[in-house]
Design an enzyme around this catalytic site. Structure first.
Site, PDB file in Angstrom:
ATOM      1  N   ASN A  43       0.862  -1.186   0.000  1.00 52.63           N
ATOM      2  CA  ASN A  43       0.000   0.000   0.000  1.00 52.63           C
ATOM      3  C   ASN A  43       0.902   1.240   0.000  1.00 52.63           C
ATOM      4  OD1 ASN A  43      -1.834   2.021   0.407  1.00 52.63           O
ATOM      5  ND2 ASN A  43      -2.449   1.370   2.462  1.00 52.63           N
ATOM      6  N   TRP A  44       0.967   1.885  -1.150  1.00 55.46           N
ATOM      7  CA  TRP A  44       1.882   3.032  -1.278  1.00 55.46           C
ATOM      8  C   TRP A  44       1.334   4.290  -0.589  1.00 55.46           C
ATOM      9  CZ3 TRP A  44       3.484   2.947  -7.201  1.00 55.46           C
ATOM     10  CH2 TRP A  44       4.163   1.753  -7.454  1.00 55.46           C
TER      11      TRP A  44
ATOM     12  N   HIS B 240      -9.511   1.166   5.209  1.00 58.18           N
ATOM     13  CA  HIS B 240      -8.206   1.347   5.860  1.00 58.18           C
ATOM     14  C   HIS B 240      -8.392   2.274   7.063  1.00 58.18           C
ATOM     15  CE1 HIS B 240      -4.076   2.514   6.616  1.00 58.18           C
ATOM     16  NE2 HIS B 240      -3.725   1.416   5.960  1.00 58.18           N
TER      17      HIS B 240
ATOM     18  N   GLY C 231       2.990  -1.000   4.270  1.00 58.24           N
ATOM     19  CA  GLY C 231       2.972   0.415   3.922  1.00 58.24           C
ATOM     20  C   GLY C 231       4.355   0.904   3.555  1.00 58.24           C
ATOM     21  N   GLY C 232       5.038   1.545   4.509  1.00 55.03           N
ATOM     22  CA  GLY C 232       6.331   2.188   4.257  1.00 55.03           C
ATOM     23  C   GLY C 232       7.345   1.319   3.525  1.00 55.03           C
TER      24      GLY C 232
HETATM   25  O1  LIG Z   1      -1.599  -0.365   4.658  1.00 59.20           O
HETATM   26  C1  LIG Z   1      -0.568  -0.528   5.291  1.00 59.20           C
HETATM   27  C2  LIG Z   1      -0.510  -0.312   6.703  1.00 59.20           C
HETATM   28  O2  LIG Z   1      -1.198   0.827   7.085  1.00 59.20           O
HETATM   29  C3  LIG Z   1       0.828  -0.486   7.333  1.00 59.20           C
HETATM   30  O3  LIG Z   1       1.660   0.625   7.106  1.00 59.20           O
HETATM   31  P1  LIG Z   1       3.194   0.553   7.628  1.00 59.20           P
HETATM   32  O4  LIG Z   1       3.751  -0.727   7.047  1.00 59.20           O
HETATM   33  O5  LIG Z   1       3.840   1.778   7.078  1.00 59.20           O
HETATM   34  O6  LIG Z   1       3.128   0.502   9.112  1.00 59.20           O
END
Ligand SMILES: O=C[C@H](O)COP(=O)(O)O
Length: 268
Positions: free
Chosen positions: A12-13, A104, A243-244
Site C-alpha cells: 500500500n503506497w 483502511h 505500507g512504508g
Molecule cells: O496499509 C498498510 C498499513 O497501514 C501499514 O503501514 P506501515 O507498514 O507503514 O506501518
C-alpha cells in the site's frame, strides 16, 4: 498456514509516488523478483498505488507482461454522477485493478468511514469483478483495555455485512492494529495470530466453515524484511499489507520472499 491459501503480499503506497516514480518502482520490483526467480504461484504480489498512477502502472504491467497485480486504495460507494472527487468501481475495473482496499484505518479516522460504508464499498468492488481488501484493527486505547479481539471481530461482522459465504471466501481481510501502523511498533507474531485466528473463527460462525478455511487474512503494521518471516509463520496469517516498506523495491521484494528470510523473532 493452510496449504490451499496462497499468501498475498500487498504494498500500500498510500499518498506516495507520482505516476513517473510509480513506473520506476514497479519496474524495479519486477526486476528484483525476476532476478530471484520469484514463483508468483507460491506468493502472490500486488501493489496499491494512488489513483493517479494506475493508468501508468497498467501500461507497464501489461506491456512488460509482469506477473504482479495492482489495485486501488479506495473506491466510491456510488456508480456514477455528481460526486466530485470520487472514483467508481467500474473505472477501477476498466484500469485492470485486481484489488481495492476498503476501510483502511486512515480512511476510517480521517474520513469518518464506518463499517456500513466500508461494507457498501466492498460490495461495489465485488460487483465490478475485483477483490476487496477489507481492513480492520484496534487503536491503542482498545488494545490497552484488552478489548481488541471483540473490537476486530465486530468490525469484520459490520464491514462484511451482506456478503454471501462465497463472497467472504474470495475476499481478503487485513488486520492492522492502528498503534502499529507507520510507528515502527510491530505487533508480536502471537498478537497477529491471536486476532487473525479470532477473525477466522468469527467467519466460520457467521458465514461458513468453508469461507473461514478459504478467506485470506493479512497482517499489517510496520512489516519489514526483519519481521516478515516470524509473522508469516503464524497459521492464520496469510500475507501482509505493507505500507512504508513497500516503497523500497529491494525491501518489499524480500518481504515477498519471506520464506527465504530468517525468523528473528527469538533474537533480542
Ligand atoms: O496499509 C498498510 C498499513 O497501514 C501499514 O503501514 P506501515 O507498514 O507503514 O506501518
Amino acid at each position: 498456514m493452510a496449504q490451499q491459501r496462497v499468501p498475498l503480499i500487498a504494498g500500500n503506497w498510500k499518498m506516495n509516488q507520482n505516476h513517473q516514480e510509480a513506473v520506476v518502482l514497479v519496474q524495479k520490483l519486477s526486476w528484483v523478483l525476476q532476478d530471484k526467480k520469484h514463483d508468483y504461484e507460491r506468493v502472490e504480489v500486488t501493489v496499491l498505488p494512488p489513483f493517479t498512477d494506475l493508468r501508468s502502472v497498467q501500461t507497464i504491467v501489461d506491456g512488460d507482461r509482469m506477473r504482479l497485480s495492482y489495485g486501488a486504495q479506495d473506491v466510491s460507494v456510488h456508480d456514477s454522477g455528481a460526486y466530485t472527487g470520487e472514483i467508481s468501481a467500474s473505472m477501477l475495473a476498466k484500469l485492470g485493478c485486481t484489488y481495492v482496499v476498503v476501510g483502511h484505518s486512515e480512511r476510517r479516522e480521517y474520513h469518518h468511514e464506518d463499517d456500513a460504508l466500508v461494507a457498501a464499498k466492498a460490495l461495489k468492488t465485488i460487483d465490478a469483478g475485483m477483490t476487496p481488501i477489507v481492513c480492520v484493527g484496534e487503536g491503542l486505547e482498545v488494545r490497552n483495555e484488552a478489548a481488541h479481539v471483540a473490537h476486530c471481530t465486530q468490525q469484520v461482522e459490520g464491514s462484511l455485512a451482506g456478503f454471501s459465504p462465497d463472497q467472504v471466501a474470495e475476499a481478503v481481510i487485513a488486520y492492522e492494529p492502528v498503534w502499529a501502523i507507520g510507528t515502527g511498533e510491530v505487533a508480536t507474531p502471537d498478537d497477529a495470530q491471536e486476532v487473525c485466528e479470532a477473525i477466522r473463527t468469527q467467519v466460520a460462525k457467521t458465514w461458513s466453515s468453508q469461507a473461514a478455511e478459504r478467506v485470506r487474512i493479512l497482517y499489517g503494521g510496520s512489516v519489514k524484511a526483519a519481521n516478515a518471516a516470524a509473522i508469516m509463520a503464524q497459521p492464520d496469517v496469510d500475507g501482509a499489507l505493507v505500507g512504508g516498506a513497500s516503497l523500497q523495491a529491494e525491501e518489499f521484494a524480500a518481504i515477498c520472499r519471506f520464506y527465504d528470510l530468517p525468523d528473528l523473532s527469538g533474537v533480542a
